[in-house]
Motif scaffolding. Structure first.
Motif, PDB file in Angstrom:
ATOM      1  N   THR A   1      14.316 153.293  12.348  1.00 12.65           N
ATOM      2  CA  THR A   1      13.762 154.588  12.963  1.00 12.65           C
ATOM      3  C   THR A   1      12.700 154.050  14.159  1.00 12.65           C
ATOM      4  N   PHE A   2      12.554 154.851  15.057  1.00 13.39           N
ATOM      5  CA  PHE A   2      11.845 154.598  16.109  1.00 13.39           C
ATOM      6  C   PHE A   2      10.398 154.020  15.975  1.00 13.39           C
ATOM      7  N   ALA A   3       9.924 153.091  16.348  1.00 15.00           N
ATOM      8  CA  ALA A   3       8.646 152.642  16.323  1.00 15.00           C
ATOM      9  C   ALA A   3       7.614 153.812  17.019  1.00 15.00           C
ATOM     10  N   ASP A   4       8.070 154.116  18.198  1.00 13.59           N
ATOM     11  CA  ASP A   4       7.031 155.129  18.965  1.00 13.59           C
ATOM     12  C   ASP A   4       7.031 156.483  18.360  1.00 13.59           C
ATOM     13  N   ARG A   5       7.906 156.777  17.492  1.00 14.29           N
ATOM     14  CA  ARG A   5       8.181 158.151  16.871  1.00 14.29           C
ATOM     15  C   ARG A   5       8.355 159.340  17.764  1.00 14.29           C
TER      16      ARG A   5
ATOM     17  N   VAL B   1       9.979 144.401  12.453  1.00  9.79           N
ATOM     18  CA  VAL B   1       9.431 143.901  13.832  1.00  9.79           C
ATOM     19  C   VAL B   1       9.067 145.193  14.661  1.00  9.79           C
ATOM     20  N   TRP B   2       7.745 145.694  14.492  1.00  9.59           N
ATOM     21  CA  TRP B   2       7.454 146.842  15.328  1.00  9.59           C
ATOM     22  C   TRP B   2       7.073 146.537  16.514  1.00  9.59           C
TER      23      TRP B   2
ATOM     24  N   PRO C   1       7.415 143.568  20.306  1.00  9.23           N
ATOM     25  CA  PRO C   1       8.257 142.375  20.471  1.00  9.23           C
ATOM     26  C   PRO C   1       7.519 141.139  20.202  1.00  9.23           C
ATOM     27  N   GLU C   2       6.005 141.162  20.290  1.00 10.66           N
ATOM     28  CA  GLU C   2       5.449 139.863  19.689  1.00 10.66           C
ATOM     29  C   GLU C   2       5.536 139.458  18.500  1.00 10.66           C
ATOM     30  N   GLN C   3       5.939 140.440  17.458  1.00 11.75           N
ATOM     31  CA  GLN C   3       6.166 139.987  16.115  1.00 11.75           C
ATOM     32  C   GLN C   3       7.457 139.408  15.722  1.00 11.75           C
ATOM     33  N   LEU C   4       8.308 139.182  16.778  1.00  9.97           N
ATOM     34  CA  LEU C   4       9.591 138.581  16.453  1.00  9.97           C
ATOM     35  C   LEU C   4       9.565 137.300  16.109  1.00  9.97           C
ATOM     36  N   PRO C   5       8.985 136.314  17.010  1.00 11.17           N
ATOM     37  CA  PRO C   5       9.009 134.723  16.451  1.00 11.17           C
ATOM     38  C   PRO C   5       8.518 134.463  15.041  1.00 11.17           C
ATOM     39  N   ALA C   6       7.479 135.085  14.903  1.00 14.59           N
ATOM     40  CA  ALA C   6       6.842 134.992  13.490  1.00 14.59           C
ATOM     41  C   ALA C   6       7.922 135.674  12.441  1.00 14.59           C
ATOM     42  N   ALA C   7       8.404 136.702  12.786  1.00 15.84           N
ATOM     43  CA  ALA C   7       9.613 137.143  11.496  1.00 15.84           C
ATOM     44  C   ALA C   7      10.801 136.437  11.586  1.00 15.84           C
ATOM     45  N   LEU C   8      11.347 135.975  12.803  1.00 23.35           N
ATOM     46  CA  LEU C   8      12.572 135.012  12.615  1.00 23.35           C
ATOM     47  C   LEU C   8      12.146 133.700  11.871  1.00 23.35           C
ATOM     48  N   LEU C   9      11.132 133.084  12.211  1.00 20.09           N
ATOM     49  CA  LEU C   9      10.581 131.625  11.599  1.00 20.09           C
ATOM     50  C   LEU C   9      10.536 131.969  10.196  1.00 20.09           C
ATOM     51  N   SER C  10       9.791 132.893   9.702  1.00 20.89           N
ATOM     52  CA  SER C  10       9.744 133.142   8.326  1.00 20.89           C
ATOM     53  C   SER C  10      11.121 133.375   7.765  1.00 20.89           C
ATOM     54  N   ALA C  11      12.177 133.867   8.425  1.00 20.72           N
ATOM     55  CA  ALA C  11      13.288 134.381   7.776  1.00 20.72           C
ATOM     56  C   ALA C  11      14.084 132.835   7.494  1.00 20.72           C
TER      57      ALA C  11
ATOM     58  N   CYS D   1      14.130 144.107   9.658  1.00 20.07           N
ATOM     59  CA  CYS D   1      14.517 145.519  10.359  1.00 20.07           C
ATOM     60  C   CYS D   1      13.954 145.725  11.650  1.00 20.07           C
ATOM     61  N   PHE D   2      14.958 146.253  12.465  1.00 14.81           N
ATOM     62  CA  PHE D   2      14.606 146.579  13.789  1.00 14.81           C
ATOM     63  C   PHE D   2      14.604 148.070  14.337  1.00 14.81           C
ATOM     64  N   PRO D   3      13.407 148.405  14.493  1.00 17.05           N
ATOM     65  CA  PRO D   3      13.340 149.828  15.106  1.00 17.05           C
ATOM     66  C   PRO D   3      14.441 149.840  16.396  1.00 17.05           C
ATOM     67  N   GLN D   4      15.033 151.178  16.465  1.00 12.92           N
ATOM     68  CA  GLN D   4      15.963 151.375  17.591  1.00 12.92           C
ATOM     69  C   GLN D   4      15.267 150.969  19.062  1.00 12.92           C
ATOM     70  N   ASP D   5      14.167 151.516  19.231  1.00  8.44           N
ATOM     71  CA  ASP D   5      13.551 151.324  20.632  1.00  8.44           C
ATOM     72  C   ASP D   5      13.110 149.964  20.663  1.00  8.44           C
TER      73      ASP D   5
END
Length: 649
Positions: A136-140, A173-174, A176-186, A202-206
């Protein structure tokens, strides 16, 4: 990767590239590699996906852009069912010994939660797959969204939180800055042989569509080394001492032998010591069926030879096994009063089971180092002669099942049995062909009857035993091994659950051979129901009778052959052994997919394993059949014993 210009017209700073979160994800995944023993391969063969409002403009756009600008980076394949896509990816990873896999993208809502079953299957079987569900949307800003879960007690929970208990790693990934850490951990978890399973990001649509300036280093080729941890010297010595003292030792070979590429090391170990081997479902094929020390399947669906040896084994050496209840016959298989265990496993959670000597290490490395420590040790000759005779008796039982008339199966009258069908496939396929199955009565029959001639020729998913895995799994195996024919064996129950990936096979021009066994119901659960005193209730495909109000009318007129034809595959209807043999030869000679449809008698089962599986029976009942089954259950329950027992002193 060149810098791009964002929608606002600003160029990315030096040393960065401006991409959306989704575009950055695809670019990253396409540059990941795994390596073991100096052999390097792409970690992700591609991405399966079904698009909806949650991912079509994010990950969908990114996959399109990659396909147009960098073909081959992360090829996209359209699936037909979200769960099935995960099964295909998992089967591919299993066939590739966990060194390669696929990513799977779905929309938010039912598209995402349809993958939960596939995630559980992957994690239970310790097989890597990357799941990329939209969220779902991160910004709600527009909440509540179509298909959004609203809970009165929590604002940050979405349906994707259902993945948490069935994932080896979970992240969202709430920003963009969280993406590298999430992908490397994956990637860390996907390439860890002890911790791998379903990895869900998980990737919020927005957030998928948000642009960000990424350091170019994020998209450099990255190689993940898959380690082979060596055994500790003291643990190895303790294992060797225990084995040397054994008079009737037994190896139980699990899937870890395959994943570590330890089949040759196991064969050398057995040849040097004379220790026989029983094989789990995942471990079948670790020794070919005619190896002198191979006793075949063990446990609830095992051979009488392996189970007889297990009952008297004084030392049991588990290699790469999870020790499931089917393997241990619900802890009734190993009955020697002083039985001891050696557990060789890369995963500590499995190595400590049954309070044995725990060797936490790679199977191939451990066997290579253990064999010299046993130099001069051989099992007693009378033990070797005994298990060889038991194995020969079982081999004769198999042949009698394959050829019940004692002669040519082509002359056998009446409806074929499932055992005959398995025998025909076993004898008419090539040694390197792969048989694929997962649920129903077929896996148990295959486990005890199938004669493996190649280490990779047997692929049965039995950690989760998921109905519907078969066709999707066969597709994954064929993608992983395009030089092998793949024969999917599936009953009508599993076929009705999920046959949709036949359309994907047609779409991609991928050849699989599907043997569709029609027995008008759930044969496995029907037989189990009968043994438990439940009279096969609710296990047959029947009309509801107007007179009784029960499902005991005539058989439903299900034409599964016609259904298969609707997917665009060739369908061959057969009823006799001769027709079946001709159809299988035709299917093997073809370049595209074929379904062979055959009816079997569900009341003729495979030969007994003389083993047990603990399924509780009602303690009280008004039914004579249930009361009789309860008596039998209580008798068998006395054979069940914990492996931590009070000291006799």
């Amino acid at each position: 990767m060149a810098a791009t210009t964002g929608t606002a017209g600003a160029s990315a700073p030096e040393g960065t590239v401006r991409l959306t979160v989704a575009q950055a994800t695809i670019a990253f995944l396409g540059n990941q590699y795994s390596e073991r023993d100096g052999v390097r391969q792409k970690l992700f063969e591609g991405c399966f996906g079904i698009f909806g409002h949650g991912n079509v403009a994010g990950l969908g756009q990114a996959l399109l852009q990659a396909e147009l600008q960098e073909p081959g980076l992360l090829p996209y394949v359209l699936g037909r069912n979200e769960q099935a896509m995960v099964h295909t990816a998992v089967a591919y990873a299993k066939a590739k010994d966990r060194l390669q896999t696929w990513a799977v993208s779905t929309s938010v809502g039912p598209g995402a939660t349809n993958m939960v079953t596939g995630a559980a299957l992957a994690t239970i079987n310790r097989l890597p797959v990357l799941l990329l569900p939209a969220d779902t949307f991160a910004d709600r800003a527009a909440s509540p969204l179509l298909q959004e879960l609203e809970l009165p007690h929590a604002g940050d929970v979405t349906v994707n939180d259902a993945f948490r208990p069935v994932s080896a790693y979970f992240d969202r990934v709430w920003r963009p800055e969280q993406l590298p850490a999430a992908l490397l951990s994956a990637m860390r978890v996907l390439t860890d042989p002890a911790a791998t399973g379903a990895v869900t990001v998980c990737f919020p649509q927005d957030v998928q569509a948000q642009a960000h300036d990424w350091p170019v280093e994020l998209f450099a080729e990255r190689t993940w080394h898959v380690a082979r941890p060596r055994p500790e010297v003291r643990a190895l010595a303790a294992a060797a001492d225990l084995i040397r003292a054994a008079r009737r030792p037994l190896v139980v070979a699990g899937g870890g032998v395959h994943y570590s590429g330890a089949a040759d090391a196991l064969a050398a170990f057995c040849a040097a010591t004379g220790i026989p081997v029983g094989q789990t479902q995942a471990g079948k094929g670790t020794l070919v069926h005619d190896h002198p020390q191979c006793l075949g399947a063990i446990g609830s669906t095992g051979t009488t030879a392996a189970n007889a040896v297990a009952a008297e084994a004084d030392v049991v050496i588990g290699i790469g096994t999870r020790w499931s209840d089917f393997t241990t016959a619900s802890r009734s298989a190993f009955r020697h009063p002083g039985v001891r265990f050696v557990n060789i496993n890369v995963a500590p959670i499995d190595a400590v089971k049954h309070s044995g000597v725990s060797v936490v290490a790679d199977a191939r490395e451990t066997l290579t180092e253990l064999t010299p420590l046993l130099d001069g040790y051989r099992v007693p000759e009378e033990f070797r002669t005994g298990y060889t005779g038991l194995d020969a008796e079982w081999a004769a039982t198999v042949q009698a099942t394959f050829h019940p008339t004692g002669g040519d199966t082509a002359t056998a009258p009446g409806v074929l049995t499932q055992g005959e069908v398995i025998g025909l496939v076993n004898e008419l396929t090539d040694p390197r062909d792969v048989v694929v199955c997962a649920a129903g009565s077929m896996p148990g029959d295959l486990h005890k009857l199938w004669q493996t001639r190649d280490a990779k020729g047997y692929h049965v998913e039995y950690g989760y035993s998921c109905m519907g895995y078969e066709v999707a799994g066969g597709l994954g195996v064929r993608l992983a091994a395009p030089d092998r024919d793949v024969v999917v064996m599936v009953g009508d129950g599993s076929y009705l659950m999920m046959a949709t990936e036949l359309a994907t096979a047609v779409q991609e021009g991928i050849k699989i051979i599907t043997v569709l066994v029609q027995n008008h119901g759930f044969a496995s659960i029907g037989a189990l129901s009968e043994s438990l005193g439940s009279q096969r209730f609710g296990t047959s495909y029947r009309y509801r009778s107007a007179g009784s109000g029960r499902l005991d009318g005539d058989k439903l007129p299900l034409d599964l052959a016609a259904n298969a034809e609707s997917f665009g595959v060739r369908v061959l209807r057969v009823s006799t052994a001769a027709e079946f043999a001709d159809a299988l030869k035709t299917a093997k000679a073809a370049d595209d997919s074929t379904v062979v449809h055959v009816e079997t008698d569900p009341l003729v089962g495979a030969p007994s394993s003389r083993s047990w599986w603990d399924v509780p029976v009602s303690e009280v009942s008004e039914l004579d059949s249930t009361r009789a089954a309860r008596t039998t259950y209580e008798e068998r329950k006395t054979d069940q014993r914990p492996f931590l027992r009070p000291s006799s002193s």
